[in-house]
Design an enzyme around this catalytic site. Structure first.
Site, PDB file in Angstrom:
ATOM      1  CD  GLN A   1      -3.056  -4.386   7.292  1.00 12.87           C
ATOM      2  OE1 GLN A   1      -3.136  -3.328   6.671  1.00 12.87           O
ATOM      3  NE2 GLN A   1      -3.384  -5.540   6.731  1.00 12.87           N
TER       4      GLN A   1
ATOM      5  CE  LYS B   1      -3.604  -2.498   2.492  1.00 11.18           C
ATOM      6  NZ  LYS B   1      -4.076  -2.911   3.808  1.00 11.18           N
TER       7      LYS B   1
ATOM      8  CG  ASP C   1      -9.985  -0.833   5.413  1.00 10.23           C
ATOM      9  OD1 ASP C   1      -9.808  -1.068   4.204  1.00 10.23           O
ATOM     10  OD2 ASP C   1      -9.154  -1.106   6.293  1.00 10.23           O
TER      11      ASP C   1
END
Ligand code: NAP
Length: 282
Positions: free
Chosen positions: A91, A47, A114
């Site tokens: 994460q 990312k 997200d």
């Protein structure tokens, strides 16, 4: 035909570059990581690399696994009010002793790229927002890139997680597909996959879907990514080598859904950088 996620993602990044050229500040993503999961380290590096390549920024906030839930939560709250940060991800997976739901819900909905907060997920489910989790968005964009029509199609999704299966099913229903969601308790899975025009798998078992699960000319999206203990290599759910003579339109692993998930995340980051007050109508 191979459905090439890298090629598709690159084409969408070109469009994003045009959008971000008009922004006063380039978007910045903050990732909160707890512990040192090797797969998470790899995903975060991927990312970061892509964001920097696009001229955007990345900030990693990494905690030791013996840190407390409250310390992580306080940091997320601090990032929520940091005007230099446009998007925040927690994460996953977190170490087992952490309350995942509480930390996900600590992210401000206007920075939740997200789309995993309860509120943003609810807004998506009720059609109040187009923001959706990165993998479903990436899959939709991949299908769009290859002009795969969804309206009226029978689509089978294997997997019902909050992260992938459920939001993807909803997104496809919103595109007028007829979706069947399968899971570990589904009886006679092959009978359902064979009669679907599109099969999407998010199970996480290497080569689980053998040739018997497919019919010629189907579209197959393999989201599964797991380490095959026999080869020690990354593998998808589909037994890719043994379905070659079925003329499938299929994503490879790696190089299929993976790059499109990273793209989906970055598209969400850009979206929330353009419209930071997602909560204005609430
Ligand atoms: P998950 O939460 O573990 O869900 C797996 C799903 O597979 C569950 O719904 C489970 O059913 C179902 N399942 C397990 N065994 C089955 C069987 N024998 N028959 C039918 N269904 C079965 O995983 P996830 O987070 O959705 O992720 C799934 C996979 O996608 C993983 O390999 C993950 O690494 C990968 N992934 C890849 C990307 C990418 O960018 N490429 C992004 C996200 C996830 P039950 O609900 O009944 O247990």
């Amino acid at each position: 035909m191979i459905l090439d996620g890298k090629k598709s993602a690159e084409s969408f990044y070109e469009k994003l570059k045009i959008r971000t050229a008009n922004l006063t500040n380039q978007p910045c993503l903050a990732a909160v990581q707890v512990g040192d999961n090797p797969a998470s380290n790899t995903y975060l590096r991927i990312k970061e690399k892509k964001l920097l390549e696009l001229g955007m920024s990345f900030r990693l906030v990494k905690f030791d696994s013996n840190t407390t839930q409250d310390e992580v939560k306080s940091k997320i709250i601090e990032l929520n009010s940091d005007s230099n940060i446009n998007g925040i991800i927690v994460q996953l997976p977190l170490p087992e002793n952490f309350n995942e739901r509480e930390l996900l819900d600590s992210v401000s909905i206007s920075k939740d790229i997200d789309c995993l907060t309860t509120l943003n997920m609810g807004r998506f489910v009720t059609g109040q927002s187009e923001l959706m989790p990165a993998t479903p968005l990436g899959v939709l964009r991949l299908l769009e890139f290859y002009n795969i029509d969804l309206e009226g199609k029978n689509i089978c999704i294997i997997g019902r997680s909050n992260l992938v299966g459920k939001p993807l099913a909803l997104a496809l229903v919103q595109k007028n597909a007829t979706v069947t969601i399968c899971h570990s308790k589904t009886n006679n899975l092959a009978a359902i996959t064979i009669q679907s025009s599109i099969v999407i798998s998010a199970v996480g078992k290497p080569k689980f879907l053998t040739k018997e699960y497919f019919a010629p000319n189907q579209t197959v999206i393999d989201i599964g990514t797991s380490l095959n203990p026999e080869t020690n290599k990354l593998s998808g759910d589909v037994d890719f080598e043994n379905v070659q003579d079925l003329n499938l339109s299929i994503t490879p692993v790696p190089g299929g859904v993976g790059p499109m998930t990273v793209y989906g995340l970055i598209e969400n980051l850009v979206r929330l950088s353009e419209e930071p007050i997602l909560s204005k109508n609430i």
